[in-house]
Write a protein that holds these residues in place. Structure first.
Motif, mmCIF file in Angstrom:
data_model
loop_
_atom_site.group_PDB
_atom_site.id
_atom_site.type_symbol
_atom_site.label_atom_id
_atom_site.label_comp_id
_atom_site.label_asym_id
_atom_site.label_seq_id
_atom_site.Cartn_x
_atom_site.Cartn_y
_atom_site.Cartn_z
ATOM 1 N N HIS B 44 1.030 -1.181 0.167
ATOM 2 C CA HIS B 44 -0.111 0.325 0.060
ATOM 3 C C HIS B 44 0.699 1.637 -0.187
ATOM 4 C CE1 HIS B 44 -4.486 1.217 1.117
ATOM 5 N NE2 HIS B 44 -3.250 3.039 1.402
ATOM 6 N N GLU B 45 0.281 2.785 -1.063
ATOM 7 C CA GLU B 45 1.347 3.183 -1.081
ATOM 8 C C GLU B 45 1.394 4.060 0.585
ATOM 9 O OE1 GLU B 45 -0.274 5.928 -3.881
ATOM 10 O OE2 GLU B 45 1.094 7.453 -4.104
ATOM 11 N N ILE B 74 -2.867 -6.526 13.261
ATOM 12 C CA ILE B 74 -1.705 -6.087 13.419
ATOM 13 C C ILE B 74 -2.394 -4.761 12.695
ATOM 14 C CG2 ILE B 74 0.175 -5.837 11.525
ATOM 15 C CD1 ILE B 74 -0.467 -8.823 10.466
ATOM 16 N N THR B 75 -1.815 -3.272 13.192
ATOM 17 C CA THR B 75 -2.434 -2.331 12.895
ATOM 18 C C THR B 75 -0.772 -1.226 11.899
ATOM 19 O OG1 THR B 75 -1.407 -1.454 15.201
ATOM 20 C CG2 THR B 75 -3.556 -2.054 15.139
ATOM 21 N N SER B 76 -1.027 -0.368 11.119
ATOM 22 C CA SER B 76 0.213 0.682 10.813
ATOM 23 C C SER B 76 -0.581 1.763 10.511
ATOM 24 C CB SER B 76 0.929 -0.733 9.814
ATOM 25 O OG SER B 76 -0.504 -0.901 8.616
ATOM 26 N N ASP B 77 0.569 2.465 10.131
ATOM 27 C CA ASP B 77 0.051 3.655 10.297
ATOM 28 C C ASP B 77 0.245 3.988 8.299
ATOM 29 O OD1 ASP B 77 -0.335 5.262 12.302
ATOM 30 O OD2 ASP B 77 1.863 5.210 12.545
ATOM 31 N N HIS B 178 -9.434 -4.771 -3.800
ATOM 32 C CA HIS B 178 -8.053 -3.639 -2.889
ATOM 33 C C HIS B 178 -8.436 -2.577 -2.881
ATOM 34 C CE1 HIS B 178 -3.803 -2.793 -3.230
ATOM 35 N NE2 HIS B 178 -4.322 -1.513 -3.952
ATOM 36 N N ILE B 179 -8.069 -1.662 -1.238
ATOM 37 C CA ILE B 179 -8.174 -0.272 -1.454
ATOM 38 C C ILE B 179 -7.189 0.268 -1.609
ATOM 39 C CG2 ILE B 179 -8.705 1.148 0.273
ATOM 40 C CD1 ILE B 179 -10.009 -1.614 1.752
ATOM 41 N N GLU B 180 -7.847 1.489 -2.405
ATOM 42 C CA GLU B 180 -6.785 2.412 -2.460
ATOM 43 C C GLU B 180 -6.866 4.008 -2.188
ATOM 44 O OE1 GLU B 180 -6.025 3.481 -6.667
ATOM 45 O OE2 GLU B 180 -4.748 1.133 -6.896
ATOM 46 N N THR B 181 -5.715 4.758 -1.189
ATOM 47 C CA THR B 181 -5.848 5.477 -0.524
ATOM 48 C C THR B 181 -5.112 7.301 -1.624
ATOM 49 O OG1 THR B 181 -5.820 4.488 1.155
ATOM 50 C CG2 THR B 181 -5.372 7.134 1.897
ATOM 51 N N GLY B 202 1.038 -7.250 -1.639
ATOM 52 C CA GLY B 202 1.217 -8.522 -0.909
ATOM 53 C C GLY B 202 2.479 -7.246 0.450
ATOM 54 N N HIS B 203 2.913 -8.302 1.750
ATOM 55 C CA HIS B 203 3.842 -7.783 2.746
ATOM 56 C C HIS B 203 4.684 -8.897 3.347
ATOM 57 C CE1 HIS B 203 0.351 -7.907 5.789
ATOM 58 N NE2 HIS B 203 0.033 -8.531 4.747
ATOM 59 N N VAL B 204 5.491 -8.545 3.531
ATOM 60 C CA VAL B 204 6.257 -9.565 4.499
ATOM 61 C C VAL B 204 5.941 -9.509 5.836
ATOM 62 C CG1 VAL B 204 8.944 -10.286 5.445
ATOM 63 C CG2 VAL B 204 7.881 -9.536 2.495
ATOM 64 N N LEU B 205 5.405 -10.564 6.784
ATOM 65 C CA LEU B 205 5.884 -10.970 8.124
ATOM 66 C C LEU B 205 6.916 -11.735 8.486
ATOM 67 C CD1 LEU B 205 2.132 -11.830 7.474
ATOM 68 C CD2 LEU B 205 2.847 -10.095 8.005
ATOM 69 N N VAL B 206 7.321 -10.822 9.661
ATOM 70 C CA VAL B 206 8.262 -11.981 10.489
ATOM 71 C C VAL B 206 7.530 -11.650 11.763
ATOM 72 C CG1 VAL B 206 10.414 -11.298 11.983
ATOM 73 C CG2 VAL B 206 9.807 -10.748 9.357
ATOM 74 N N THR B 207 7.589 -12.869 12.532
ATOM 75 C CA THR B 207 6.817 -13.437 13.599
ATOM 76 C C THR B 207 7.743 -14.534 14.456
ATOM 77 O OG1 THR B 207 5.228 -13.601 11.804
ATOM 78 C CG2 THR B 207 4.415 -14.941 14.333
ATOM 79 N N LEU B 208 7.242 -13.819 15.613
ATOM 80 C CA LEU B 208 8.259 -14.490 16.996
ATOM 81 C C LEU B 208 6.616 -14.950 17.558
ATOM 82 C CD1 LEU B 208 10.923 -14.974 18.267
ATOM 83 C CD2 LEU B 208 10.403 -13.719 19.420
ATOM 84 N N SER B 209 7.180 -16.758 17.799
ATOM 85 C CA SER B 209 5.776 -17.160 18.562
ATOM 86 C C SER B 209 6.962 -17.440 19.841
ATOM 87 C CB SER B 209 5.479 -18.073 17.983
ATOM 88 O OG SER B 209 5.960 -19.036 17.335
#
Lengths: 206, 223
Positions: B44-45, B74-77, B178-181, B202-209
């Motif tokens: 996402h841009e 998951i939250t992001s700005d 798809h949502i564009e802003t 897409g996006h990369v997810l790094v997970t520690l469990s």
């Protein structure tokens, strides 16, 4: 001084020397370990916490419950609630961040050390529930609650000195972001300390 | 043809014998855990790194195959004009390339060890993008449901026979709406566009469990 008096005197001196070899805490080393699988422990205390990116220090009420699964592994849940009227430590003035704050975590602990003195490490994912103070905007905007992903890393030590009580002291670091703000997101990065008297019980025999 | 059949029968018998001699079979092991996730390189841009929390359980089917069933919040700005919330619920198959039995079995005292894996799976995704500053008549937002596939690599660090810490890196591709802003930096106005149809983001997810084995639903453990 007769021979009997000398023998008695030497015996008393020797016995007092033998007794002096025992340090006041040596009997703890001889005790069996209270920390073992099935130990359930809990406590609550006041935890001063510094939101270092916001230059704000607040008092949190910290409570936890922990259950020892294996010799070194435990599962733990804990919560932090902003202390009401925590004026003693509360430097959130002018009120800017946050107005209300609660965090809940659940994770696992790893315990090092022998017998009744343990060094504890904890990693706990969780959430932070916070209400932001009213921002200084040109138009009024409502206070906003939000739930943010967070995590807590904790290190500390515990000393189990009786069948039901222990002392603990811990330092913690946690982080998260409040996104639901009218301006740039607010970091919840914080470090804090907590210490006090904890209570425990062995829940299973053998 | 008969020879091939005989060879297959012999292989089958030998494998059955090998199974009988085993003292431990990991199939049926159920574990429960919590996780923290970082979302990187979002398509996402202007979307920035996201952080998340979630939970999972694992159900193992054999020496080499495990499954992971997860939920993430998951939250992001999106710079400082919007923020995004993602809910992922899905599953992955974990394949252990090093599945030598002797690697898993320890007759003596347990020693911590790594167990690498390849994973791939699928998830459902609910996303919501909200403007930071909304008009007085109510919040301004857009939302969508989509599906996604993910694949990556990871490893368990087994600190005890039952407890492990796992680190996973995977790429997740969202399929569907798809949502564009659109944000006008000079006027400070924001608008959302919802694009129908398949598009890849897409996006990369790094997970520690952190995971603990709580039950064995089937299979055997001989002492």
């Amino acid at each position: 001084m007769g021979i009997h008096q000398k023998i008695i005197g030497l015996f008393l001196l020797t016995s007092s020397l033998v007794y002096s070899q025992e340090t006041p805490w040596s009997h703890w080393a001889n005790q069996s370990s209270y920390f073992k699988p099935s130990l359930l422990r809990a406590s609550a205390t006041i935890a001063p916490t510094r939101f270092y990116t916001q230059q704000t220090t607040i008092a949190l009420i910290n409570g936890f419950v922990e259950y020892v699964l294996e010799n070194r592994i435990s599962v733990r849940g804990e919560a932090n609630i902003m202390a009401p009227n925590g004026k003693l430590l509360y430097t959130n003035s002018p009120e800017k961040f946050p107005r209300n704050f609660t965090s809940i975590y659940a994770g696992f602990g790893y315990h090092l050390g022998k017998r009744n003195w343990k060094f504890d490490l904890h990693a706990e994912p969780g959430i932070a529930i916070s209400e932001m103070a009213q921002p200084f905007l040109i138009f009024p905007i409502a206070y906003q609650w939000s739930i943010s992903p967070s995590y807590m890393l904790k290190g500390g030590t515990s000393f189990y000195f009786s069948k039901y009580c222990h002392f603990f002291a811990e330092i913690n670091y946690s982080n998260g972001w409040i996104r639901k703000t009218p301006l740039t997101s607010v970091s919840l990065a914080q470090y804090g300390i907590s210490a006090g008297l904890g209570f425990h019980v062995i829940t299973k025999k053998n | 043809m008969q020879r091939i059949f005989l060879v297959l029968v012999l292989i089958g018998v030998l494998q059955a014998n090998a199974q009988d001699n085993r003292r431990y079979n990991p199939a049926g092991m159920l574990s429960l855990g919590g996780r923290s996730t970082v979302s990187l390189f979002n398509d996402h841009e202007n979307e920035m790194t996201g952080t998340g929390v979630g939970g999972q359980f694992r159900l193992r089917f054999s020496d080499a195959v495990n499954t992971e069933w997860f939920f993430d919040y998951i939250t992001s700005d999106i710079l400082n004009y919007a923020h995004r919330t993602d809910y992922h619920i899905g599953w992955s198959v974990l394949f252990y390339p090093i599945n030598n039995l002797y690697y898993f079995l320890q007759e003596e005292e347990f020693k911590p060890k790594f167990r690498p894996y390849i994973l791939a799976g699928h998830c459902f995704d609910y996303s919501k993008i909200e403007a930071k500053v909304s008009p007085l008549d109510g919040p301004m937002s857009a939302e969508r449901w989509s599906s996604a596939v993910q694949a990556g690599l990871g490893t368990h660090l087994e600190l005890s026979p039952r407890f492990d810490i796992s680190l996973t890196g995977q790429y997740m591709i969202h399929l569907g709406n798809h949502i564009e802003t659109d944000y006008n930096f000079s006027t400070g106005t924001i608008s959302f566009k919802e694009l129908k149809g398949a598009s890849l983001a897409g996006h990369v997810l790094v997970t520690l469990s952190l995971n603990y084995k709580i039950a064995k639903l089937w299979g055997f453990t001989r002492r």
